[in-house]
Motif scaffolding. Structure first.
Motif, short mmCIF file in Angstrom:
data_model
loop_
_atom_site.label_atom_id
_atom_site.label_comp_id
_atom_site.label_asym_id
_atom_site.label_seq_id
_atom_site.Cartn_x
_atom_site.Cartn_y
_atom_site.Cartn_z
N HIS A 1 31.83 62.31 8.13
CA HIS A 1 32.08 62.83 9.47
C HIS A 1 33.29 63.77 9.49
O HIS A 1 33.37 64.69 10.32
N GLN A 2 34.25 63.56 8.60
CA GLN A 2 35.44 64.40 8.55
C GLN A 2 35.18 65.76 7.92
O GLN A 2 35.99 66.67 8.05
N ALA A 3 34.04 65.89 7.24
CA ALA A 3 33.76 67.14 6.54
C ALA A 3 33.66 68.33 7.48
O ALA A 3 33.94 69.47 7.09
N PHE A 4 33.27 68.08 8.73
CA PHE A 4 33.18 69.19 9.69
C PHE A 4 34.55 69.80 9.97
O PHE A 4 34.65 70.96 10.37
N GLU A 5 35.60 69.00 9.78
CA GLU A 5 36.96 69.47 10.08
C GLU A 5 37.53 70.33 8.95
O GLU A 5 38.53 71.03 9.16
N THR A 6 36.92 70.26 7.76
CA THR A 6 37.45 71.00 6.61
C THR A 6 36.31 71.76 5.94
O THR A 6 35.91 71.43 4.81
N PRO A 7 35.75 72.77 6.59
CA PRO A 7 34.61 73.49 6.02
C PRO A 7 34.93 74.12 4.66
O PRO A 7 36.02 74.63 4.44
N GLY A 8 33.93 74.02 3.76
CA GLY A 8 34.08 74.63 2.45
C GLY A 8 34.85 73.80 1.44
O GLY A 8 35.04 74.23 0.30
N ARG A 9 35.28 72.59 1.82
CA ARG A 9 36.05 71.73 0.92
C ARG A 9 35.32 70.42 0.67
O ARG A 9 34.63 69.90 1.55
N PHE A 10 35.48 69.89 -0.54
CA PHE A 10 34.96 68.57 -0.85
C PHE A 10 36.00 67.52 -0.49
O PHE A 10 37.17 67.63 -0.87
N LEU A 11 35.56 66.49 0.25
CA LEU A 11 36.43 65.37 0.57
C LEU A 11 36.02 64.19 -0.31
O LEU A 11 34.83 63.94 -0.53
N ARG A 12 37.02 63.47 -0.79
CA ARG A 12 36.76 62.30 -1.64
C ARG A 12 37.19 61.03 -0.92
O ARG A 12 38.17 61.03 -0.18
N GLN A 13 36.46 59.97 -1.15
CA GLN A 13 36.78 58.70 -0.51
C GLN A 13 36.38 57.55 -1.43
O GLN A 13 35.29 57.54 -2.01
N LEU A 14 37.29 56.59 -1.58
CA LEU A 14 36.96 55.32 -2.19
C LEU A 14 36.67 54.34 -1.07
O LEU A 14 37.50 54.15 -0.18
N ALA A 15 35.49 53.77 -1.07
CA ALA A 15 35.05 52.95 0.06
C ALA A 15 34.46 51.64 -0.42
O ALA A 15 33.92 51.54 -1.53
N GLU A 16 34.57 50.62 0.44
CA GLU A 16 34.02 49.30 0.13
C GLU A 16 33.19 48.81 1.30
O GLU A 16 33.64 48.84 2.45
N THR A 17 31.96 48.40 1.03
CA THR A 17 31.07 47.88 2.06
C THR A 17 31.31 46.38 2.26
O THR A 17 31.95 45.74 1.43
#
Length: 465
Positions: A352-368
Motif C-alpha cells: 500500500h505504501q508503494a503508491f507514495e514512492t513511485p518508481g522505487r522498490f520497497l522492502r519489508q520483513l513481515a510475519e503472519t
C-alpha cells in the motif's frame, strides 16, 4: 506424535497423465499392485514411503509437490469461509480441515462453492439486487470468480501451455527475437500489424489486420502480439484445457481463454528454462530481468510466481496487484501465504505504501499470525494513458517469499533477517485475522467474540476475546 499420513491422489494422477502411462505400467514402475495404485489415486490409501522414493528415483519427481498445492489453498479458503457467522462458534480444528482437504478434496471444493453461492446470495439480498431469484445465474459464482479459482487451484502453472510457448520461443534460437518471430508467424497467416488504434489490441479477422495502440510500451505491444498468436495457433490446446475445466458459463470460458492466452504470451516472452536460469543468475533482480527479456516489471513479477515446473522449480513466490483502494486485482501464491477471497489486503503490508514512492522498490520483513516470516517487495506500476488528457491507471504490485529463501534475492542484501524484532506483524485480512492489538484493524474478526465496555477505550472501541 504419530506422523500425519500423506494423501496425494490428485498429484499421482496428474503425474501419470503427464507421463502418458497407464495405471498398470505406472504401478509396475512404482513397485506396487494395480489395486493399490488405484486406491492411492482415489485417496482411499495414503502414499507409502516406497512410492515416494520410487517417484524420485524413477521419474526425478520433486516429492515436495505431494504435500503442497491444492490442500494448503483449500485449508486457507475453508478457514475463511468457516469464519462466517452463519457457522456459529463450532469452527472445526485446523487438523480436521487439513484432513478434509487431503482426503476429500472434491467435498472441500463443493463446500467452498456452496459457501460462495450463499455469500453471493446474501450480498445480493442486502443490496436489494433485483436479479436475485429471477434467473438461475443468480445462484452461480461470477465468471471472474470461477476463472480466478481455476488458476488458483492450478498453482498458476499450466504445463502444456508453458511448454508450447517455450517451444515457440526457442524456435528462433534467441529470446530477444521472439517478438519478431511472432510478427513473422502472423504475416505468414496473412495478418499485418498497424499502430493506429486507441485500443490496446484490436484484431480484424476479415481484413487480416492486428491493430495495436501506438502509445503502449514496447513490452505491452510484444505481449499483445503473442497473445493474439496464441488465440490463432493454440486454439485446440486451449479448448482441451477449457473442456477439462468445466466452467459453468460461457462467459467464464471466454474469460479463461483470455487468461490462457495471456499465460502463453508471458511464457513466450520469458521462456521457462531461460527465465529460470536468468532469475537465479541475477538473484531475482526484477529490473535486470525486465531489461533482458523486454518485459514490464509487472510481467516479470507475475512470471516469477509461475515457476512451478516439476524438477525445475523456482523460489516459491506470492504475487499480488492492488489498486489505490486496496482491492486485490491479481493474486497468486506458491507460498503458505494465501490471500483472502473477499475484501482487501492487510493495511500493514508495504504494497500500500508503494503508491507514495513511485518508481522505487520497497522492502519489508513481515510475519503472519501463524509465525511464518516473509521478505516482501513492493513497487508502484501505475500505467500512463499516453497523453495529457488520458487517465492514469494506478496499481502497485507485491512480490514475496518465505525468509528462508532470502539469500536468493538481491532485495535481502543488508536486511537483518535473523533479528525477530525486524519483522512487522501483518495479517491476511481483518475479517479473519486473529491479532488482538492491531492498531490498523478496520473490522472485528468474524470468528471471535467481542467485549464492549462503554467506560473503557483502547486503540479499538472493543476488545477481542
Amino acid at each position: 506424535m504419530a506422523q500425519q499420513k500423506l494423501y496425494a491422489g490428485a498429484k499421482l494422477r496428474e503425474t501419470r497423465t503427464r507421463l502418458g502411462l497407464t495405471q498398470r505400467v505406472f504401478a509396475e514402475k512404482l513397485g506396487v499392485s494395480l489395486p493399490y495404485l488405484n486406491q492411492m489415486e482415489n485417496n482411499n490409501r495414503p502414499v507409502s514411503t516406497g512410492v515416494v522414493l520410487a517417484l524420485a528415483q524413477e521419474f526425478g519427481f520433486d516429492v515436495t509437490e505431494l504435500s503442497t498445492g491444492d490442500a494448503e489453498r483449500m485449508v486457507t479458503d475453508m478457514r475463511e469461509a468457516l469464519a462466517d457467522p452463519v457457522f456459529g462458534d463450532g469452527t472445526p480444528p485446523l487438523a480436521d480441515l487439513r484432513l478434509a482437504a487431503s482426503n476429500a478434496p472434491a467435498l472441500a471444493r463443493a463446500f467452498l462453492k456452496l459457501h460462495g453461492v450463499y455469500r453471493q446470495s446474501t450480498e445480493r439480498l442486502a443490496s436489494l439486487d433485483d436479479a436475485l431469484g429471477q434467473n438461475e445465474s443468480a445462484a452461480r459464482p461470477s465468471p471472474w470468480e470461477e476463472v480466478r479459482d481455476f488458476f488458483h487451484y492450478c498453482d498458476n502453472y499450466i504445463d502444456s501451455v508453458d511448454r508450447a510457448a517455450e517451444e515457440f520461443a526457442s524456435s528462433n534460437g534467441t529470446v530477444l527475437e521472439v517478438t519478431k518471430t511472432a510478427i513473422n508467424a502472423l504475416e505468414a497467416r496473412g495478418i499485418h500489424l498497424r499502430f493506429t488504434t486507441d485500443l490496446v489490441r484490436d484484431f480484424d479477422a476479415e481484413r487480416g489486420i492486428l491493430s495495436l495502440c501506438a502509445r503502449s510500451t514496447r513490452a505491452t505491444q510484444s505481449f499483445q502480439i503473442l497473445h493474439q498468436l496464441a488465440l490463432l495457433t493454440q486454439s485446440d490446446l486451449l479448448d482441451e484445457i477449457l473442456d477439462q475445466a468445466g466452467f459453468q458459463s460461457e462467459d467464464a470460458r471466454k474469460i479463461a481463454r483470455i487468461g490462457l492466452a495471456n499465460y502463453y504470451a508471458g511464457a513466450a516472452l520469458m521462456p521457462y528454462e531461460a527465465f529460470w536460469s536468468a532469475a537465479q543468475e541475477t538473484r531475482h533482480d526484477l529490473e535486470i530481468l525486465s531489461d533482458r527479456f523486454g518485459a514490464s516489471i509487472e510481467q516479470v513479477g507475475h512470471r516469477l510466481s509461475t515457476l512451478q515446473r516439476s524438477g525445475a522449480k523456482g523460489v516459491p513466490f506470492y504475487f499480488v496487484r492492488v489498486d489505490q483502494a486496496g482491492t486485490i486485482t491479481k493474486r497468486h501464491s506458491s507460498t503458505r501465504l494465501q490471500f483472502a477471497r473477499y475484501g482487501g489486503a492487510c493495511p500493514l503490508w508495504n504494497v500500500h505504501q508503494a503508491f507514495e514512492t513511485p518508481g522505487r522498490f520497497l522492502r519489508q520483513l513481515a510475519e503472519t499470525p501463524d509465525g511464518v516470516r516473509y521478505l516482501s517487495i513492493a513497487r508502484d506500476v501505475s500505467k500512463s494513458g499516453g497523453s495529457f488528457h488520458a487517465p492514469v491507471r494506478r496499481y502497485a504490485i507485491g512480490l514475496g517469499c518465505e525468509v528462508s529463501h532470502a539469500a536468493d534475492l538481491v532485495y535481502a542484501d543488508d536486511l537483518d533477517v535473523k533479528n525477530p524484532s525486524a519483522f512487522e506483524p501483518i495479517g491476511i485480512s481483518c475479517r479473519i485475522c486473529l491479532r488482538r492489538e492491531c492498531h490498523q484493524r478496520s473490522v472485528p474478526p468474524l470468528d471471535r467474540a467481542l467485549s464492549i465496555d462503554p467506560n473503557t477505550r483502547g486503540t479499538l472501541p472493543y476488545s477481542i476475546e
